[in-house]
Write a protein that holds these residues in place. Structure first.
Motif, PDB file in Angstrom:
ATOM      1  N   SER A   1      -7.255   9.428  54.715  1.00 23.63           N
ATOM      2  CA  SER A   1      -6.402  10.442  55.596  1.00 23.63           C
ATOM      3  C   SER A   1      -6.657  11.953  54.006  1.00 23.63           C
ATOM      4  CB  SER A   1      -5.105  10.333  55.683  1.00 23.63           C
ATOM      5  OG  SER A   1      -3.810  10.535  54.285  1.00 23.63           O
TER       6      SER A   1
ATOM      7  N   SER B   1       0.394  19.802  55.268  1.00 22.79           N
ATOM      8  CA  SER B   1      -0.167  18.659  56.643  1.00 22.79           C
ATOM      9  C   SER B   1      -0.797  17.668  55.617  1.00 22.79           C
ATOM     10  CB  SER B   1      -0.644  19.955  57.236  1.00 22.79           C
ATOM     11  OG  SER B   1      -1.868  20.354  57.709  1.00 22.79           O
TER      12      SER B   1
ATOM     13  N   GLY C   1      -3.989  15.621  57.524  1.00 22.62           N
ATOM     14  CA  GLY C   1      -5.684  15.123  58.419  1.00 22.62           C
ATOM     15  C   GLY C   1      -5.881  13.873  58.712  1.00 22.62           C
ATOM     16  N   TYR C   2      -6.631  13.879  59.319  1.00 24.19           N
ATOM     17  CA  TYR C   2      -6.849  12.577  59.957  1.00 24.19           C
ATOM     18  C   TYR C   2      -8.160  12.604  60.621  1.00 24.19           C
ATOM     19  CZ  TYR C   2      -2.211  10.781  59.319  1.00 24.19           C
ATOM     20  OH  TYR C   2      -1.109  10.236  58.281  1.00 24.19           O
TER      21      TYR C   2
ATOM     22  N   TRP D   1     -11.087  16.283  63.381  1.00 22.59           N
ATOM     23  CA  TRP D   1      -9.664  16.468  62.793  1.00 22.59           C
ATOM     24  C   TRP D   1      -8.307  16.178  64.022  1.00 22.59           C
ATOM     25  CZ3 TRP D   1      -9.809  18.461  57.114  1.00 22.59           C
ATOM     26  CH2 TRP D   1     -10.305  17.993  55.798  1.00 22.59           C
ATOM     27  N   GLY D   2      -7.588  15.218  63.784  1.00 26.23           N
ATOM     28  CA  GLY D   2      -6.080  15.501  64.518  1.00 26.23           C
ATOM     29  C   GLY D   2      -5.140  15.848  62.721  1.00 26.23           C
ATOM     30  N   GLN D   3      -5.001  16.718  62.831  1.00 28.22           N
ATOM     31  CA  GLN D   3      -4.270  18.010  61.749  1.00 28.22           C
ATOM     32  C   GLN D   3      -2.521  17.733  62.070  1.00 28.22           C
ATOM     33  OE1 GLN D   3      -6.043  18.234  59.299  1.00 28.22           O
ATOM     34  NE2 GLN D   3      -4.496  19.290  57.415  1.00 28.22           N
ATOM     35  N   GLN D   4      -1.888  16.924  61.420  1.00 22.41           N
ATOM     36  CA  GLN D   4      -0.364  16.254  61.417  1.00 22.41           C
ATOM     37  C   GLN D   4       0.554  17.864  60.752  1.00 22.41           C
ATOM     38  OE1 GLN D   4       0.972  12.297  60.583  1.00 22.41           O
ATOM     39  NE2 GLN D   4       1.234  12.666  62.864  1.00 22.41           N
TER      40      GLN D   4
ATOM     41  N   TRP E   1       5.049  14.957  62.832  1.00 21.86           N
ATOM     42  CA  TRP E   1       5.305  13.277  63.430  1.00 21.86           C
ATOM     43  C   TRP E   1       5.812  13.407  64.884  1.00 21.86           C
ATOM     44  CZ3 TRP E   1       7.552   9.822  65.254  1.00 21.86           C
ATOM     45  CH2 TRP E   1       7.181   8.177  65.595  1.00 21.86           C
TER      46      TRP E   1
ATOM     47  N   LYS F   1      -0.501  15.803  66.715  1.00 22.85           N
ATOM     48  CA  LYS F   1      -1.602  15.902  65.427  1.00 22.85           C
ATOM     49  C   LYS F   1      -2.498  17.291  66.297  1.00 22.85           C
ATOM     50  CE  LYS F   1      -2.648  11.600  63.720  1.00 22.85           C
ATOM     51  NZ  LYS F   1      -2.377  10.626  64.543  1.00 22.85           N
TER      52      LYS F   1
END
Length: 181
Positions: free
Chosen positions: A73, A94, A96-97, A106-109, A112, A115
């Motif tokens: 991550s 945040s 990132g994934y 990326w999915g930026q979370q 929760w 994303k």
């Protein structure tokens, strides 16, 4: 009874037709960087220009800092001074994934379990400039390793943002001041 069901069916069909007419036509896919070398992408990036989110309005010295974590991550820290160069220092964090093999999506979370879409649409060969965008074309960030870039580079990056389907009239140059030594 049949008459009543027919009316309900007609009403439902009419509603579906109206809703589908309101649906926007999906735009072409956002161009992406072919391959992002994550270790090279990590570190500090100055925001040069953006179509900013509500959290970024009035930001001075905005900067993103990325750290690749052992689990893959990416810890992302956005820092800025509020309302002036000497304003209160603020930061948002945040995670990132990476969501694809190119490392460009990326999915930026921020909260929760949601994303946000985060796409590296361009990174220069020397990793000195980048464009981070979203498929919706609602927000975009032009960033660099330095607080300013040559005007010719800026104009080229703005042109690229426009070619991606953004309204470049919404771009706002970030207020950057070189760090004090």
């Amino acid at each position: 009874m049949l008459k009543r069901n027919w009316k309900h069916s007609l009403a439902a069909t009419t509603c579906l037709c109206i809703l589908s007419a309101c649906q926007t036509t999906p735009s072409r896919p956002l161009p992406l960087a072919k391959q992002v070398d994550l270790p090279r992408f990590m570190g500090g990036w100055y925001v040069i220009a953006a179509i900013p989110t509500m959290f970024e309005k009035g930001a001075h010295n905005p900067m993103d800092h990325y750290v690749l974590e052992p689990d893959g991550s990416i810890t992302t820290t956005y820092t800025f001074n509020a309302d002036s160069f000497d304003g209160k220092a603020k930061s948002y964090q945040s995670r990132g994934y990476v969501l694809d093999p190119s490392n460009a999506i990326w999915g930026q979370q921020y909260v929760w379990p949601f994303k946000a879409d985060y796409r590296i649409s361009y990174v220069s060969p020397d990793y000195s400039q980048t464009i981070v965008a979203r498929e919706k074309r609602d927000y975009v960030w032009i960033m660099a390793r330095t607080p300013s870039i040559p005007d010719a580079d800026y104009q080229l990056l703005v042109k690229m943002v426009g070619e991606q389907g953004y309204d470049v009239s919404l771009l706002q140059k970030a207020l950057q001041r070189a760090p004090q030594k």
